[in-house]
Design a protein around this motif. Structure first.
Motif, mmCIF file in Angstrom:
data_model
loop_
_atom_site.group_PDB
_atom_site.id
_atom_site.type_symbol
_atom_site.label_atom_id
_atom_site.label_comp_id
_atom_site.label_asym_id
_atom_site.label_seq_id
_atom_site.Cartn_x
_atom_site.Cartn_y
_atom_site.Cartn_z
ATOM 1 N N THR A 104 -0.138 -12.889 0.866
ATOM 2 C CA THR A 104 -1.430 -13.015 0.207
ATOM 3 C C THR A 104 -2.368 -11.950 0.755
ATOM 4 O O THR A 104 -2.533 -11.822 1.970
ATOM 5 C CB THR A 104 -2.033 -14.417 0.456
ATOM 6 N N LEU A 105 -2.974 -11.199 -0.145
ATOM 7 C CA LEU A 105 -3.898 -10.136 0.247
ATOM 8 C C LEU A 105 -5.327 -10.641 0.184
ATOM 9 O O LEU A 105 -5.629 -11.618 -0.511
ATOM 10 C CB LEU A 105 -3.747 -8.923 -0.669
ATOM 11 N N SER A 106 -6.215 -9.958 0.866
ATOM 12 C CA SER A 106 -7.633 -10.293 0.829
ATOM 13 C C SER A 106 -8.202 -9.968 -0.549
ATOM 14 O O SER A 106 -7.640 -9.160 -1.289
ATOM 15 C CB SER A 106 -8.400 -9.515 1.897
ATOM 16 N N ALA A 107 -9.327 -10.570 -0.874
ATOM 17 C CA ALA A 107 -9.985 -10.292 -2.155
ATOM 18 C C ALA A 107 -10.324 -8.811 -2.264
ATOM 19 O O ALA A 107 -10.201 -8.211 -3.331
ATOM 20 C CB ALA A 107 -11.239 -11.153 -2.294
ATOM 21 N N ASN A 111 -8.952 -6.301 -5.245
ATOM 22 C CA ASN A 111 -9.908 -5.738 -6.196
ATOM 23 C C ASN A 111 -9.716 -4.250 -6.443
ATOM 24 O O ASN A 111 -10.443 -3.663 -7.232
ATOM 25 C CB ASN A 111 -11.349 -5.997 -5.721
ATOM 26 N N VAL A 112 -8.779 -3.639 -5.763
ATOM 27 C CA VAL A 112 -8.511 -2.216 -5.961
ATOM 28 C C VAL A 112 -7.386 -2.085 -6.987
ATOM 29 O O VAL A 112 -6.263 -2.523 -6.737
ATOM 30 C CB VAL A 112 -8.106 -1.535 -4.632
ATOM 31 N N PRO A 113 -7.681 -1.512 -8.164
ATOM 32 C CA PRO A 113 -6.619 -1.373 -9.174
ATOM 33 C C PRO A 113 -5.553 -0.382 -8.702
ATOM 34 O O PRO A 113 -5.874 0.667 -8.144
ATOM 35 C CB PRO A 113 -7.353 -0.853 -10.407
ATOM 36 N N LEU A 114 -4.305 -0.744 -8.914
ATOM 37 C CA LEU A 114 -3.201 0.122 -8.513
ATOM 38 C C LEU A 114 -2.620 0.810 -9.741
ATOM 39 O O LEU A 114 -2.648 0.272 -10.843
ATOM 40 C CB LEU A 114 -2.102 -0.683 -7.824
ATOM 41 N N LYS A 115 -2.087 2.003 -9.503
ATOM 42 C CA LYS A 115 -1.398 2.721 -10.572
ATOM 43 C C LYS A 115 -0.233 3.488 -9.965
ATOM 44 O O LYS A 115 -0.242 3.856 -8.800
ATOM 45 C CB LYS A 115 -2.341 3.653 -11.316
ATOM 46 N N VAL A 116 0.768 3.688 -10.797
ATOM 47 C CA VAL A 116 1.887 4.534 -10.425
ATOM 48 C C VAL A 116 1.542 5.939 -10.885
ATOM 49 O O VAL A 116 1.142 6.153 -12.030
ATOM 50 C CB VAL A 116 3.199 4.073 -11.108
ATOM 51 N N GLU A 117 1.648 6.893 -9.968
ATOM 52 C CA GLU A 117 1.522 8.304 -10.306
ATOM 53 C C GLU A 117 2.949 8.821 -10.438
ATOM 54 O O GLU A 117 3.647 8.995 -9.440
ATOM 55 C CB GLU A 117 0.749 9.051 -9.222
ATOM 56 N N LEU A 118 3.397 8.979 -11.666
ATOM 57 C CA LEU A 118 4.774 9.364 -11.946
ATOM 58 C C LEU A 118 4.847 10.870 -12.134
ATOM 59 O O LEU A 118 4.275 11.415 -13.084
ATOM 60 C CB LEU A 118 5.266 8.645 -13.211
ATOM 61 N N ASP A 119 5.526 11.542 -11.213
ATOM 62 C CA ASP A 119 5.636 13.001 -11.239
ATOM 63 C C ASP A 119 6.998 13.424 -11.782
ATOM 64 O O ASP A 119 8.040 13.094 -11.197
ATOM 65 C CB ASP A 119 5.464 13.585 -9.831
ATOM 66 N N THR A 137 -5.002 -0.394 1.772
ATOM 67 C CA THR A 137 -4.719 -0.689 3.185
ATOM 68 C C THR A 137 -3.214 -0.562 3.437
ATOM 69 O O THR A 137 -2.406 -0.667 2.505
ATOM 70 C CB THR A 137 -5.147 -2.126 3.565
ATOM 71 N N GLU A 138 -2.852 -0.396 4.694
ATOM 72 C CA GLU A 138 -1.435 -0.395 5.058
ATOM 73 C C GLU A 138 -0.829 -1.770 4.818
ATOM 74 O O GLU A 138 0.348 -1.877 4.442
ATOM 75 C CB GLU A 138 -1.262 0.028 6.517
ATOM 76 N N ASN A 139 -1.612 -2.833 5.023
ATOM 77 C CA ASN A 139 -1.136 -4.186 4.758
ATOM 78 C C ASN A 139 -0.688 -4.313 3.303
ATOM 79 O O ASN A 139 0.401 -4.828 3.014
ATOM 80 C CB ASN A 139 -2.245 -5.200 5.075
ATOM 81 N N ALA A 140 -1.504 -3.835 2.367
ATOM 82 C CA ALA A 140 -1.149 -3.888 0.942
ATOM 83 C C ALA A 140 0.091 -3.041 0.669
ATOM 84 O O ALA A 140 0.988 -3.464 -0.072
ATOM 85 C CB ALA A 140 -2.324 -3.428 0.085
#
Length: 170
Positions: A104-107, A111-119, A137-140
């Motif tokens: 479980t991650l912190s709020a 709240n940080v949207p993630l995306k794949v940067e596909l090269d 974060t490194e935890n995420a």
């Protein structure tokens, strides 16, 4: 991400099992980059019509990163001084709608949207395709469960880092 006033890049790298079928529906950028130094990393990049000089510190999962704007004339002047291969690729930005994590991650982290940067790399590196995901974060980053279309985690394999690819091979 900033840690103690320092800008940090925290990312994982993956090979892929298959390309998303709707790849053309995502935002894409053409990137050209070259390296003036690989330890520490000093890179110049042209992304569409924007130009940058980047410094990256040591590390594979997390490291300092600073980007400074350049103009076209400065970029092309420095490119003549770069060592090794100039890397050219198309980067697709693929949002991860519902990323999964092993803890479980912190709020704040959620709240940080993630995306794949596909090269998708051009010659001489074709058919190389690398997916990167940046984290707050490194935890995420450590808890991230990649979607099924991502395959092998190559974060800690330097062979998949652009600075390594830029070096001439015999």
């Amino acid at each position: 991400m900033r840690r103690n006033g320092v800008t940090m890049e925290i990312e994982r790298k993956y090979t892929i099992k298959e390309l998303p079928g709707n790849l053309d529906s995502y935002e894409a950028h053409h990137i050209e980059q070259a390296y003036l130094n690989t330890e520490p990393v000093i890179r110049i990049r042209k992304e569409d019509e924007k130009y940058y000089l980047t410094y990256k510190g040591k590390g594979l999962l997390a490291r300092e990163e600073y980007n400074l704007p350049l103009n076209a004339a400065s970029y092309y002047h420095l490119r003549k001084k770069a060592d090794g291969n100039v890397i050219s690729k198309t980067r697709y930005l693929i949002p991860l709608e519902k990323p999964e994590f092993s803890v479980t991650l912190s709020a704040e982290e959620l709240n940080v949207p993630l995306k794949v940067e596909l090269d998708i790399f051009d010659e001489p590196f074709r058919p190389l395709i690398i997916a990167e995901v940046e984290f707050p974060t490194e935890n995420a980053a450590n808890a991230f469960l990649p979607p099924p279309w991502l395959e092998k985690d190559v974060t800690f394999d330097y062979h998949y880092h652009n600075s390594y690819l830029s070096q001439p091979r015999e």
